[in-house]
Write a protein that holds these residues in place. Structure first.
Motif, PDB file in Angstrom:
ATOM      1  N   UNK A 161       0.817  -1.212   0.000  1.00 48.61           N
ATOM      2  CA  UNK A 161       0.000   0.000   0.000  1.00 48.61           C
ATOM      3  C   UNK A 161       0.850   1.260   0.000  1.00 48.61           C
ATOM      4  N   UNK A 162       2.105   1.135   0.439  1.00 50.58           N
ATOM      5  CA  UNK A 162       2.949   2.320   0.488  1.00 50.58           C
ATOM      6  C   UNK A 162       4.414   1.930   0.422  1.00 50.58           C
ATOM      7  N   UNK A 163       5.177   2.699  -0.329  1.00 47.80           N
ATOM      8  CA  UNK A 163       6.634   2.568  -0.354  1.00 47.80           C
ATOM      9  C   UNK A 163       7.213   3.917   0.036  1.00 47.80           C
ATOM     10  N   UNK A 164       8.008   3.950   1.096  1.00 45.63           N
ATOM     11  CA  UNK A 164       8.661   5.181   1.535  1.00 45.63           C
ATOM     12  C   UNK A 164      10.080   5.216   1.000  1.00 45.63           C
ATOM     13  N   UNK A 165      10.508   6.379   0.574  1.00 49.84           N
ATOM     14  CA  UNK A 165      11.847   6.521   0.017  1.00 49.84           C
ATOM     15  C   UNK A 165      12.557   7.712   0.638  1.00 49.84           C
ATOM     16  N   UNK A 166      13.866   7.681   0.562  1.00 50.90           N
ATOM     17  CA  UNK A 166      14.702   8.812   0.942  1.00 50.90           C
ATOM     18  C   UNK A 166      15.733   8.973  -0.153  1.00 50.90           C
ATOM     19  N   UNK A 167      15.631  10.074  -0.895  1.00 48.32           N
ATOM     20  CA  UNK A 167      16.488  10.211  -2.069  1.00 48.32           C
ATOM     21  C   UNK A 167      16.108   9.154  -3.087  1.00 48.32           C
ATOM     22  N   UNK A 168      17.078   8.348  -3.479  1.00 46.87           N
ATOM     23  CA  UNK A 168      16.833   7.268  -4.435  1.00 46.87           C
ATOM     24  C   UNK A 168      16.767   5.905  -3.770  1.00 46.87           C
ATOM     25  N   UNK A 169      16.608   5.889  -2.445  1.00 48.52           N
ATOM     26  CA  UNK A 169      16.626   4.630  -1.718  1.00 48.52           C
ATOM     27  C   UNK A 169      15.263   4.342  -1.096  1.00 48.52           C
ATOM     28  N   UNK A 170      14.833   3.084  -1.169  1.00 55.30           N
ATOM     29  CA  UNK A 170      13.628   2.649  -0.475  1.00 55.30           C
ATOM     30  C   UNK A 170      13.956   2.482   1.002  1.00 55.30           C
ATOM     31  N   UNK A 171      13.122   3.035   1.875  1.00 54.89           N
ATOM     32  CA  UNK A 171      13.370   2.944   3.317  1.00 54.89           C
ATOM     33  C   UNK A 171      12.378   2.040   4.036  1.00 54.89           C
ATOM     34  N   UNK A 172      11.201   1.828   3.448  1.00 55.55           N
ATOM     35  CA  UNK A 172      10.229   0.929   4.068  1.00 55.55           C
ATOM     36  C   UNK A 172       9.121   0.624   3.080  1.00 55.55           C
ATOM     37  N   UNK A 173       8.402  -0.478   3.340  1.00 55.66           N
ATOM     38  CA  UNK A 173       7.185  -0.795   2.592  1.00 55.66           C
ATOM     39  C   UNK A 173       6.106  -1.147   3.604  1.00 55.66           C
ATOM     40  N   UNK A 174       4.876  -0.886   3.220  1.00 59.79           N
ATOM     41  CA  UNK A 174       3.744  -1.200   4.093  1.00 59.79           C
ATOM     42  C   UNK A 174       2.899  -2.279   3.430  1.00 59.79           C
ATOM     43  N   UNK A 175       2.690  -3.374   4.147  1.00 61.82           N
ATOM     44  CA  UNK A 175       1.924  -4.523   3.663  1.00 61.82           C
ATOM     45  C   UNK A 175       0.826  -4.827   4.671  1.00 61.82           C
ATOM     46  N   UNK A 176      -0.412  -4.821   4.216  1.00 61.46           N
ATOM     47  CA  UNK A 176      -1.553  -5.121   5.096  1.00 61.46           C
ATOM     48  C   UNK A 176      -1.506  -4.289   6.390  1.00 61.46           C
ATOM     49  N   UNK A 177      -1.144  -3.026   6.251  1.00 61.24           N
ATOM     50  CA  UNK A 177      -1.135  -2.129   7.395  1.00 61.24           C
ATOM     51  C   UNK A 177       0.110  -2.219   8.268  1.00 61.24           C
ATOM     52  N   UNK A 178       1.019  -3.137   7.953  1.00 61.20           N
ATOM     53  CA  UNK A 178       2.254  -3.286   8.731  1.00 61.20           C
ATOM     54  C   UNK A 178       3.422  -2.699   7.961  1.00 61.20           C
ATOM     55  N   UNK A 180       7.322  -2.311   7.207  1.00 60.75           N
ATOM     56  CA  UNK A 180       8.575  -3.059   7.315  1.00 60.75           C
ATOM     57  C   UNK A 180       9.721  -2.155   6.862  1.00 60.75           C
ATOM     58  N   UNK A 181      10.641  -1.890   7.783  1.00 55.46           N
ATOM     59  CA  UNK A 181      11.790  -1.049   7.438  1.00 55.46           C
ATOM     60  C   UNK A 181      12.797  -1.841   6.615  1.00 55.46           C
ATOM     61  N   UNK A 182      13.661  -1.097   5.926  1.00 55.10           N
ATOM     62  CA  UNK A 182      14.619  -1.736   5.037  1.00 55.10           C
ATOM     63  C   UNK A 182      15.807  -2.295   5.805  1.00 55.10           C
ATOM     64  N   UNK A 183      16.318  -3.400   5.309  1.00 56.33           N
ATOM     65  CA  UNK A 183      17.613  -3.911   5.748  1.00 56.33           C
ATOM     66  C   UNK A 183      18.709  -3.110   5.057  1.00 56.33           C
ATOM     67  N   UNK A 184      19.866  -3.061   5.678  1.00 57.97           N
ATOM     68  CA  UNK A 184      21.008  -2.391   5.046  1.00 57.97           C
ATOM     69  C   UNK A 184      21.343  -3.023   3.709  1.00 57.97           C
ATOM     70  N   UNK A 185      20.985  -4.292   3.542  1.00 61.51           N
ATOM     71  CA  UNK A 185      21.314  -5.021   2.324  1.00 61.51           C
ATOM     72  C   UNK A 185      20.099  -5.228   1.421  1.00 61.51           C
ATOM     73  N   UNK A 186      19.093  -4.368   1.568  1.00 58.89           N
ATOM     74  CA  UNK A 186      17.896  -4.462   0.734  1.00 58.89           C
ATOM     75  C   UNK A 186      18.254  -4.390  -0.744  1.00 58.89           C
TER      76      UNK A 186
END
Length: 250
Positions: A161-178, A180-186
């Motif tokens: 439902x949502x992808x958060x980014x900072x600059x050109x990097x993905x920082x988190x995704x939201x799935x079913x209301x939850x 999930x923050x990114x791993x350093x090795x995403x």
């Protein structure tokens, strides 16, 4: 008989561990003033000597640059040896590039680090007899060898439902209301994810892979099957007059 049988972690000396970013001041606080002032320091990232311990300071509120989500940072203080050791162990995504080879008793993986690495592991060292081509795993890697292999948790065929980014990097995704923050090795396909907005993610599904700490380490879009036709009936070879086949288009 005086033979070396292995190297093991002495957890009795460990004073703290983290799986998120950690500041130089936080590390200073767990090491303590006495050890900081008087003990020798050494540091390692994935088994390699590193000097990031120089960022440890009671005045440094910034994150130590090698620490991050999904990176296991462990701090050891040995009062007898008067030594402080700080280690960082990254978890990487690996994909089997072939089925387990029974004849060679080995499995081959591609590790998605800064640059892709192809590594073979022996069945004598790891339980790899069930490894199948294309499957994903979590690995740690040091001294040009895989040190551990674990299953990856998969959120299969989910909507994001949502992808958060900072600059050109993905920082988190939201799935079913939850969230999930990114791993350093995403790892992800920037063409698919980097510029997505909520509106153009509708009617798309993804596989989201998590590391052992619950951070996203890989996201892939599930490709939908394009237009196709269901064959209903065919004409007899000797009677190709008019329709030669009946198709149901979808």
């Amino acid at each position: 008989d005086g033979e070396k049988i292995g190297t093991y972690v002495n957890y009795d000396l460990m004073v703290e561990e983290y799986t998120t970013s950690v500041s130089g001041k936080e590390l200073y606080d767990v090491v303590g003033k006495t050890a900081f002032d008087k003990y020798g320091f050494s540091a390692y990232v994935d088994g390699k000597d590193d000097d990031f311990y120089k960022q440890i300071s009671k005045n440094n509120k910034d994150d130590v640059d090698v620490t991050d989500n999904g990176a296991l940072t462990q701090v050891f203080v040995d009062s007898d040896a008067e030594e402080v050791v700080v280690t960082v162990i990254n978890t990487y995504l690996a994909q089997a590039d072939a089925d387990y080879n029974e004849k060679k008793d080995e499995a081959n993986f591609v590790i998605y680090a800064d640059s892709e690495k192809r590594v073979s592991v022996s069945g004598e060292d790891f339980a790899v007899s069930d490894v199948a081509e294309g499957e994903f795993y979590l690995v740690t890697y040091a001294d040009r060898e895989i040190q551990s292999i674990a299953d990856v948790e998969t959120l299969s065929a989910v909507e994001i439902s949502k992808i958060s980014t900072s600059g050109n990097m993905v920082t988190s995704v939201t799935v079913d209301g939850t969230k999930y923050d990114d791993s350093a090795m995403l790892k992800y396909d920037s063409k698919v994810l980097n510029e997505y907005t909520q509106s153009n993610m509708k009617d798309k599904t993804y596989n989201v892979y998590l590391d052992q700490y619950g951070y996203i380490i890989y996201v892939e879009e599930i490709k939908e099957i394009g237009n196709y036709a269901l064959l209903l009936a065919t004409a007899n070879k000797g009677s190709f007059i008019g329709d030669k086949a009946q198709l149901l288009l979808t």
